[in-house]
Design an enzyme around this catalytic site. Sequence first.
Site, PDB file in Angstrom:
ATOM      1  N   ASP A 278       0.887  -1.170   0.000  1.00 45.33           N
ATOM      2  CA  ASP A 278       0.000   0.000   0.000  1.00 45.33           C
ATOM      3  C   ASP A 278       0.925   1.220   0.000  1.00 45.33           C
ATOM      4  OD1 ASP A 278      -2.207   1.810   0.739  1.00 45.33           O
ATOM      5  OD2 ASP A 278      -1.238   1.804   2.706  1.00 45.33           O
TER       6      ASP A 278
ATOM      7  N   ASP B 113      -0.156   5.148   0.869  1.00 39.58           N
ATOM      8  CA  ASP B 113      -0.399   6.150   1.923  1.00 39.58           C
ATOM      9  C   ASP B 113      -0.518   5.503   3.294  1.00 39.58           C
ATOM     10  OD1 ASP B 113      -2.236   7.614  -0.618  1.00 39.58           O
ATOM     11  OD2 ASP B 113      -0.544   8.611   0.330  1.00 39.58           O
TER      12      ASP B 113
ATOM     13  N   GLU C 159      -0.614  11.219   5.135  1.00 47.02           N
ATOM     14  CA  GLU C 159      -1.958  11.795   5.249  1.00 47.02           C
ATOM     15  C   GLU C 159      -1.989  13.229   5.775  1.00 47.02           C
ATOM     16  OE1 GLU C 159      -4.398  10.824   3.679  1.00 47.02           O
ATOM     17  OE2 GLU C 159      -4.118   8.690   3.356  1.00 47.02           O
TER      18      GLU C 159
ATOM     19  N   LYS D  77     -11.289  11.997  -4.264  1.00 44.95           N
ATOM     20  CA  LYS D  77     -12.531  12.525  -4.877  1.00 44.95           C
ATOM     21  C   LYS D  77     -13.741  12.027  -4.097  1.00 44.95           C
ATOM     22  CE  LYS D  77     -11.702  10.864  -9.060  1.00 44.95           C
ATOM     23  NZ  LYS D  77     -10.300  10.381  -8.956  1.00 44.95           N
ATOM     24  N   GLU D  78     -13.730  10.748  -3.755  1.00 43.17           N
ATOM     25  CA  GLU D  78     -14.845  10.162  -2.986  1.00 43.17           C
ATOM     26  C   GLU D  78     -14.928  10.803  -1.609  1.00 43.17           C
ATOM     27  OE1 GLU D  78     -12.446   8.600  -4.573  1.00 43.17           O
ATOM     28  OE2 GLU D  78     -13.425   7.421  -6.153  1.00 43.17           O
ATOM     29  N   ARG D  79     -13.760  11.142  -1.035  1.00 43.01           N
ATOM     30  CA  ARG D  79     -13.747  11.744   0.309  1.00 43.01           C
ATOM     31  C   ARG D  79     -14.392  13.133   0.281  1.00 43.01           C
ATOM     32  NH1 ARG D  79      -8.217  10.975   1.806  1.00 43.01           N
ATOM     33  NH2 ARG D  79      -8.952   8.834   1.788  1.00 43.01           N
TER      34      ARG D  79
ATOM     35  N   HIS E  25     -10.083  18.262  -6.683  1.00 43.65           N
ATOM     36  CA  HIS E  25      -9.124  17.178  -6.450  1.00 43.65           C
ATOM     37  C   HIS E  25      -7.863  17.375  -7.286  1.00 43.65           C
ATOM     38  CE1 HIS E  25      -7.537  12.978  -6.435  1.00 43.65           C
ATOM     39  NE2 HIS E  25      -7.724  13.233  -5.149  1.00 43.65           N
TER      40      HIS E  25
ATOM     41  N   THR F 127      -4.583   5.847  -4.032  1.00 41.29           N
ATOM     42  CA  THR F 127      -4.184   7.186  -4.487  1.00 41.29           C
ATOM     43  C   THR F 127      -3.879   7.165  -5.976  1.00 41.29           C
ATOM     44  OG1 THR F 127      -2.847   9.112  -3.903  1.00 41.29           O
ATOM     45  CG2 THR F 127      -1.689   7.015  -4.032  1.00 41.29           C
TER      46      THR F 127
ATOM     47  N   ASN G 242       0.518  10.923  -7.738  1.00 39.01           N
ATOM     48  CA  ASN G 242       1.041  10.982  -6.362  1.00 39.01           C
ATOM     49  C   ASN G 242       2.105   9.915  -6.126  1.00 39.01           C
ATOM     50  OD1 ASN G 242      -0.699  13.058  -5.845  1.00 39.01           O
ATOM     51  ND2 ASN G 242      -2.154  11.831  -4.637  1.00 39.01           N
TER      52      ASN G 242
HETATM   53  C1  XBP Z   1      -5.110   6.265   0.834  1.00 38.23           C
HETATM   54  C2  XBP Z   1      -6.269   6.980   0.277  1.00 38.23           C
HETATM   55  C3  XBP Z   1      -6.029   8.110  -0.680  1.00 38.23           C
HETATM   56  C4  XBP Z   1      -5.270   9.234   0.024  1.00 38.23           C
HETATM   57  C5  XBP Z   1      -5.431  10.534  -0.731  1.00 38.23           C
HETATM   58  O1  XBP Z   1      -4.574   5.520  -0.239  1.00 38.23           O
HETATM   59  O2  XBP Z   1      -7.402   6.623   0.559  1.00 38.23           O
HETATM   60  O3  XBP Z   1      -7.301   8.568  -1.077  1.00 38.23           O
HETATM   61  O4  XBP Z   1      -5.838   9.441   1.311  1.00 38.23           O
HETATM   62  O5  XBP Z   1      -4.953  10.371  -2.061  1.00 38.23           O
HETATM   63  P1  XBP Z   1      -3.770   4.122   0.071  1.00 38.23           P
HETATM   64  P2  XBP Z   1      -5.887  10.787  -3.297  1.00 38.23           P
HETATM   65  O6  XBP Z   1      -4.622   3.037  -0.552  1.00 38.23           O
HETATM   66  O7  XBP Z   1      -2.437   4.301  -0.606  1.00 38.23           O
HETATM   67  O8  XBP Z   1      -3.644   3.975   1.591  1.00 38.23           O
HETATM   68  O9  XBP Z   1      -6.421  12.178  -2.989  1.00 38.23           O
HETATM   69  O10 XBP Z   1      -4.978  10.741  -4.483  1.00 38.23           O
HETATM   70  O11 XBP Z   1      -6.975   9.750  -3.329  1.00 38.23           O
HETATM   71 MG    MG Z   2      -2.936   3.236   3.269  1.00 39.87          MG
END
Ligand code: XBP
Ligand code: MG
Length: 268
Positions: A9, A11, A18, A53-55, A81, A123, A127
């Site tokens: 993974d 992030d 984060e 985007k979903e967030r 975004h 992500t 990124n």
């Molecule tokens: C974590 C996520 C990502 C990041 C933000 O990804 O949920 O959405 O928080 O990045 P991971 P984006 O699966 O690597 O833990 O804004 O590009 O989504």
């Molecule tokens: Mg993660």
Amino acid sequence: MAIEALIFDVDGTLADTEEAHRVAFNLAFERHRLGWTWSRTDYRQLLEVTGGKERIASYIDMLPVSAAERTRLHGLVPALHAEKTRFYTAVVQEGGVPLRDGVARLIHEALDHGCRLAIASTTTAVNIHALLTSTLGSRGLDLFAVIACGDQVRAKKPAPDIYRLALATLGLQPEQALALEDSVNGLRAATGAGLWTLVTPTFWTQGDDFAAAGLVLPGLGEPQAPLDGEPGCLLKTAGWLCFEELCALASPPPPLNTVQALYRGLTS
Ligand code: XBP
Ligand code: MG
């Protein structure tokens, strides 16, 4: 079965990203004069939704606004975004987000053992490119045989789709690989794809329910920064998680009776 690939993974696992994402979201909201600010408390809650985007969309759905205003705000999500991603990648490219302890060490140990590396992340590719090149050098991306990320799958984590895509692209069965994650959404996605999973939580995910993990550690550790109480509590060979011990944990030898039955078969 021998482990032939580590699937990381991004992030929270490769790097503790984060806070940089949170600041980037707030800068994008400010640029669009929306009057929104995500505090750390807000963001820890909002992280339950994967995908930037979903967030943002989930945040809009919670706002006390008219249906027409909600529709207008949803129309802004792609631009918001994109702006956020520009702010985030700028910070990463300046070296503002280092890899977590032990990540570079484990990556090179795995490669030295002929083990392939893959990524399975929610992500965006932009990124990931920024993070890998700023932390592992201009060839950072080339260290990974497969990069499965972002919108390549319709159902994001906790759905297993991104891990299934990584396994299929690697041409491996789940028993031939293992996953490294930081969150419950990621753990559900990886185990849903049949993968043994190591979890190294961060501030944003500490204390979540990781019962389905093969092992939970505060981090991977380093020879110069061994994990407290290790070797001993969870690790046998060293105060940091090395590639050999990780693979042994993920693919334990068959139970003795199986070995005995195999032996009997061979000698009869
Ligand atoms: C974590 C996520 C990502 C990041 C933000 O990804 O949920 O959405 O928080 O990045 P991971 P984006 O699966 O690597 O833990 O804004 O590009 O989504
Ligand atoms: Mg993660």
